[in-house]
Write a protein that holds these residues in place. Sequence first.
Motif, PDB file in Angstrom:
ATOM      1  N   ALA A 106       0.829  -1.211   0.000  1.00  0.00           N
ATOM      2  CA  ALA A 106       0.000   0.000   0.000  1.00  0.00           C
ATOM      3  C   ALA A 106       0.861   1.257   0.000  1.00  0.00           C
ATOM      4  O   ALA A 106       0.526   2.239  -0.668  1.00  0.00           O
ATOM      5  N   VAL A 107       1.978   1.235   0.715  1.00  0.00           N
ATOM      6  CA  VAL A 107       2.875   2.401   0.750  1.00  0.00           C
ATOM      7  C   VAL A 107       3.419   2.690  -0.648  1.00  0.00           C
ATOM      8  O   VAL A 107       3.546   3.853  -1.053  1.00  0.00           O
ATOM      9  N   LYS A 108       3.704   1.631  -1.423  1.00  0.00           N
ATOM     10  CA  LYS A 108       4.221   1.818  -2.787  1.00  0.00           C
ATOM     11  C   LYS A 108       3.220   2.557  -3.671  1.00  0.00           C
ATOM     12  O   LYS A 108       3.614   3.276  -4.581  1.00  0.00           O
ATOM     13  N   TRP A 109       1.930   2.359  -3.417  1.00  0.00           N
ATOM     14  CA  TRP A 109       0.920   3.060  -4.210  1.00  0.00           C
ATOM     15  C   TRP A 109       1.039   4.569  -4.051  1.00  0.00           C
ATOM     16  O   TRP A 109       0.622   5.324  -4.917  1.00  0.00           O
ATOM     17  N   GLY A 110       1.565   5.000  -2.918  1.00  0.00           N
ATOM     18  CA  GLY A 110       1.726   6.431  -2.664  1.00  0.00           C
ATOM     19  C   GLY A 110       2.900   7.040  -3.410  1.00  0.00           C
ATOM     20  O   GLY A 110       3.047   8.258  -3.452  1.00  0.00           O
ATOM     21  N   GLU A 111       3.760   6.210  -4.017  1.00  0.00           N
ATOM     22  CA  GLU A 111       4.919   6.721  -4.742  1.00  0.00           C
ATOM     23  C   GLU A 111       4.513   7.426  -6.033  1.00  0.00           C
ATOM     24  O   GLU A 111       5.093   8.445  -6.396  1.00  0.00           O
ATOM     25  N   SER A 112       3.547   6.848  -6.743  1.00  0.00           N
ATOM     26  CA  SER A 112       3.080   7.481  -7.987  1.00  0.00           C
ATOM     27  C   SER A 112       1.724   6.907  -8.377  1.00  0.00           C
ATOM     28  O   SER A 112       1.369   5.792  -7.987  1.00  0.00           O
ATOM     29  N   PHE A 113       1.008   7.675  -9.174  1.00  0.00           N
ATOM     30  CA  PHE A 113      -0.295   7.242  -9.656  1.00  0.00           C
ATOM     31  C   PHE A 113      -0.129   6.042 -10.588  1.00  0.00           C
ATOM     32  O   PHE A 113      -0.939   5.117 -10.580  1.00  0.00           O
ATOM     33  N   LEU A 119      -2.011   2.299 -10.363  1.00  0.00           N
ATOM     34  CA  LEU A 119      -2.819   1.691 -11.422  1.00  0.00           C
ATOM     35  C   LEU A 119      -2.187   0.438 -12.009  1.00  0.00           C
ATOM     36  O   LEU A 119      -2.888  -0.373 -12.612  1.00  0.00           O
ATOM     37  N   SER A 120      -0.890   0.261 -11.829  1.00  0.00           N
ATOM     38  CA  SER A 120      -0.218  -0.899 -12.418  1.00  0.00           C
ATOM     39  C   SER A 120      -0.449  -2.172 -11.612  1.00  0.00           C
ATOM     40  O   SER A 120      -0.193  -3.266 -12.107  1.00  0.00           O
ATOM     41  N   GLU A 121      -0.919  -2.042 -10.401  1.00  0.00           N
ATOM     42  CA  GLU A 121      -1.166  -3.226  -9.567  1.00  0.00           C
ATOM     43  C   GLU A 121      -2.672  -3.445  -9.427  1.00  0.00           C
ATOM     44  O   GLU A 121      -3.413  -2.510  -9.126  1.00  0.00           O
ATOM     45  N   ALA A 150      -4.522  -4.900  -7.168  1.00  0.00           N
ATOM     46  CA  ALA A 150      -5.094  -4.558  -5.857  1.00  0.00           C
ATOM     47  C   ALA A 150      -5.201  -3.040  -5.710  1.00  0.00           C
ATOM     48  O   ALA A 150      -6.166  -2.528  -5.138  1.00  0.00           O
ATOM     49  N   GLY A 151      -4.225  -2.308  -6.225  1.00  0.00           N
ATOM     50  CA  GLY A 151      -4.262  -0.841  -6.175  1.00  0.00           C
ATOM     51  C   GLY A 151      -5.380  -0.281  -7.029  1.00  0.00           C
ATOM     52  O   GLY A 151      -6.113   0.621  -6.616  1.00  0.00           O
ATOM     53  N   LEU A 152      -5.519  -0.828  -8.231  1.00  0.00           N
ATOM     54  CA  LEU A 152      -6.593  -0.400  -9.132  1.00  0.00           C
ATOM     55  C   LEU A 152      -7.952  -0.676  -8.508  1.00  0.00           C
ATOM     56  O   LEU A 152      -8.852   0.169  -8.550  1.00  0.00           O
ATOM     57  N   ASP A 153      -8.108  -1.853  -7.878  1.00  0.00           N
ATOM     58  CA  ASP A 153      -9.373  -2.201  -7.226  1.00  0.00           C
ATOM     59  C   ASP A 153      -9.679  -1.246  -6.065  1.00  0.00           C
ATOM     60  O   ASP A 153     -10.814  -0.784  -5.912  1.00  0.00           O
ATOM     61  N   ALA A 154      -8.655  -0.951  -5.253  1.00  0.00           N
ATOM     62  CA  ALA A 154      -8.859  -0.054  -4.100  1.00  0.00           C
ATOM     63  C   ALA A 154      -9.217   1.350  -4.578  1.00  0.00           C
ATOM     64  O   ALA A 154     -10.105   1.994  -4.010  1.00  0.00           O
ATOM     65  N   PHE A 155      -8.556   1.816  -5.624  1.00  0.00           N
ATOM     66  CA  PHE A 155      -8.833   3.157  -6.156  1.00  0.00           C
ATOM     67  C   PHE A 155     -10.235   3.214  -6.767  1.00  0.00           C
ATOM     68  O   PHE A 155     -10.958   4.195  -6.589  1.00  0.00           O
ATOM     69  N   THR A 156     -10.643   2.137  -7.450  1.00  0.00           N
ATOM     70  CA  THR A 156     -11.989   2.075  -8.034  1.00  0.00           C
ATOM     71  C   THR A 156     -13.051   2.127  -6.937  1.00  0.00           C
ATOM     72  O   THR A 156     -14.045   2.855  -7.057  1.00  0.00           O
ATOM     73  N   ARG A 157     -12.829   1.368  -5.850  1.00  0.00           N
ATOM     74  CA  ARG A 157     -13.791   1.408  -4.725  1.00  0.00           C
ATOM     75  C   ARG A 157     -13.872   2.817  -4.148  1.00  0.00           C
ATOM     76  O   ARG A 157     -14.949   3.296  -3.793  1.00  0.00           O
ATOM     77  N   PHE A 158     -12.724   3.489  -4.042  1.00  0.00           N
ATOM     78  CA  PHE A 158     -12.703   4.856  -3.519  1.00  0.00           C
ATOM     79  C   PHE A 158     -13.504   5.793  -4.427  1.00  0.00           C
ATOM     80  O   PHE A 158     -14.304   6.602  -3.940  1.00  0.00           O
ATOM     81  N   LEU A 159     -13.304   5.685  -5.746  1.00  0.00           N
ATOM     82  CA  LEU A 159     -14.029   6.560  -6.682  1.00  0.00           C
ATOM     83  C   LEU A 159     -15.534   6.316  -6.617  1.00  0.00           C
ATOM     84  O   LEU A 159     -16.318   7.247  -6.791  1.00  0.00           O
ATOM     85  N   ASN A 176     -14.683   7.754 -14.391  1.00  0.00           N
ATOM     86  CA  ASN A 176     -13.338   8.109 -14.853  1.00  0.00           C
ATOM     87  C   ASN A 176     -12.441   6.883 -14.968  1.00  0.00           C
ATOM     88  O   ASN A 176     -11.786   6.675 -15.992  1.00  0.00           O
ATOM     89  N   ILE A 177     -12.406   6.062 -13.932  1.00  0.00           N
ATOM     90  CA  ILE A 177     -11.539   4.878 -13.970  1.00  0.00           C
ATOM     91  C   ILE A 177     -12.105   3.835 -14.926  1.00  0.00           C
ATOM     92  O   ILE A 177     -11.353   3.120 -15.593  1.00  0.00           O
ATOM     93  N   GLU A 178     -13.425   3.756 -15.037  1.00  0.00           N
ATOM     94  CA  GLU A 178     -14.031   2.810 -15.978  1.00  0.00           C
ATOM     95  C   GLU A 178     -13.688   3.203 -17.416  1.00  0.00           C
ATOM     96  O   GLU A 178     -13.415   2.335 -18.246  1.00  0.00           O
ATOM     97  N   PHE A 179     -13.700   4.503 -17.705  1.00  0.00           N
ATOM     98  CA  PHE A 179     -13.309   4.980 -19.032  1.00  0.00           C
ATOM     99  C   PHE A 179     -11.838   4.663 -19.295  1.00  0.00           C
ATOM    100  O   PHE A 179     -11.471   4.163 -20.361  1.00  0.00           O
ATOM    101  N   TRP A 180     -10.985   4.934 -18.318  1.00  0.00           N
ATOM    102  CA  TRP A 180      -9.555   4.670 -18.473  1.00  0.00           C
ATOM    103  C   TRP A 180      -9.311   3.180 -18.744  1.00  0.00           C
ATOM    104  O   TRP A 180      -8.542   2.812 -19.626  1.00  0.00           O
ATOM    105  N   MET A 181     -10.011   2.298 -17.993  1.00  0.00           N
ATOM    106  CA  MET A 181      -9.849   0.857 -18.191  1.00  0.00           C
ATOM    107  C   MET A 181     -10.385   0.421 -19.560  1.00  0.00           C
ATOM    108  O   MET A 181      -9.785  -0.443 -20.218  1.00  0.00           O
TER     109      MET A 181
END
Length: 200
Positions: free
Chosen positions: A46-53, A57-59, A61-70, A78-83
Amino acid sequence: MENPLLLFPQLNISASKDKSYYKAMKSMVKEEPHKASKPGVSPEEAVKWGESFDKLLSEKAGLDAFTRFLKTEFSEENIEFWMACEDYKKSKTAHELLPKAKTIFETFIQKDAPKEVNLDFHTKEVTSQNIHQPLITTFDTAQNTVYRLMEQDSYPRFLRSDPYLNLVKGRNPSRPTLRRRSRSFTVNDFQGVRPDFTVW
């Protein structure tokens, strides 16, 4: 008043599943064999996700967590369009491009689309002109615009959000932290106590 099913066709459970909106959503959900899922995200991950956007998105679990947040911010389009754009760029033949491009355009870009993303007029115009003879790069400008919007706006808020901070601290986000209930006074605590009016 407008019928809400006309304004939000995705709410109409009796609607034909052949519509482009449903096809776009179905194409984004990959049929994967069931794997033993990891028990959770490690604080280090999770700390690595804070290094860069990009890292987030490359992981998966990170993409899933960010999608839940959105979804909590009602901006998951926005994330659905990007995917959808990422999936579109994986198309192997020109024959695949036209139906996918049409679906993405109708779902996310055209005026009053079910999941319309926030794009400037010029970007919408360029994309709509390119939609008739789509290339792999047709959505690049629009995707970059949405990416920058998420990176500058949603991503910093995600990094300050409770679900992310709980992951960093090693708390399980699926199990909310319980606060110990303080003992509060009840009516029974005061039975038999006589008011002392001399204090007043």
